[in-house]
Design a protein around this motif. Structure first.
Motif, PDB file in Angstrom:
ATOM      1  N   CYS A  10       0.859  -1.183   0.000  1.00 34.28           N
ATOM      2  CA  CYS A  10       0.000   0.000   0.000  1.00 34.28           C
ATOM      3  C   CYS A  10       0.897   1.235   0.000  1.00 34.28           C
ATOM      4  O   CYS A  10       1.850   1.318   0.789  1.00 34.28           O
ATOM      5  N   GLY A  12       0.153   4.100   0.979  1.00 35.82           N
ATOM      6  CA  GLY A  12      -0.129   4.983   2.110  1.00 35.82           C
ATOM      7  C   GLY A  12       0.669   4.554   3.329  1.00 35.82           C
ATOM      8  O   GLY A  12       1.525   5.279   3.810  1.00 35.82           O
ATOM      9  N   CYS A  13       0.409   3.333   3.812  1.00 37.67           N
ATOM     10  CA  CYS A  13       1.071   2.864   5.033  1.00 37.67           C
ATOM     11  C   CYS A  13       2.330   2.045   4.742  1.00 37.67           C
ATOM     12  O   CYS A  13       3.062   1.693   5.659  1.00 37.67           O
ATOM     13  N   PHE A  17      -0.168  -6.241   1.664  1.00 38.50           N
ATOM     14  CA  PHE A  17      -1.466  -6.889   1.848  1.00 38.50           C
ATOM     15  C   PHE A  17      -1.729  -7.803   0.658  1.00 38.50           C
ATOM     16  O   PHE A  17      -1.173  -7.595  -0.412  1.00 38.50           O
ATOM     17  N   CYS A  49      -4.450   0.394   0.288  1.00 39.61           N
ATOM     18  CA  CYS A  49      -5.354  -0.447   1.066  1.00 39.61           C
ATOM     19  C   CYS A  49      -6.632   0.337   1.343  1.00 39.61           C
ATOM     20  O   CYS A  49      -6.698   1.542   1.125  1.00 39.61           O
ATOM     21  N   CYS A  54      -4.855   6.176   4.399  1.00 35.89           N
ATOM     22  CA  CYS A  54      -3.782   5.787   3.479  1.00 35.89           C
ATOM     23  C   CYS A  54      -3.906   6.527   2.157  1.00 35.89           C
ATOM     24  O   CYS A  54      -2.912   6.957   1.585  1.00 35.89           O
TER      25      CYS A  54
HETATM   26 ZN   LIG Z   1      -2.412   1.366   3.779  1.00 34.93          ZN
END
Ligand SMILES: [Zn+2]
Length: 90
Positions: A10, A12-13, A17, A49, A54
């Motif tokens: 992801c 963002g973070c 995943f 995600c 995110c």
């Molecule tokens: Zn994320």
């Protein structure tokens, strides 16, 4: 034998995943940016995600556009936001 689940990061973070838990932003071979909900189209993909925080982080850091090396239209971000809202309602 157990199948290996393909993991994607992801933007963002920066955690990994399974692909099905992420939303895929795709740059097509023609250079068009789309949201690929099937996850099966060919092209270069970036992943987020299903967490709005995110998405915000990814927008602010411009990680999606630097990852795909293309300008991301505002409409794509709006569409992503809509997708994440739907995902979070379930
Ligand atoms: Zn994320």
């Amino acid at each position: 034998m157990e199948k290996r689940v393909p993991l994607r990061k992801c933007l963002g973070c920066m955690s990994s995943f399974p692909k099905k838990d992420l939303v895929r932003v795709l740059k097509t071979p023609e250079g068009e940016v789309i949201i690929d909900l099937s996850g099966k189209k060919s092209g270069r993909g970036a992943y987020i995600c299903k967490d709005k925080a995110c998405l915000k982080k990814a927008i602010k850091s411009k990680r999606i556009q630097s990852n795909l090396e293309v300008e991301i239209p505002e409409t794509i971000y709006l569409e992503l936001e809509k997708e994440l809202s739907l995902a979070n309602e379930q």
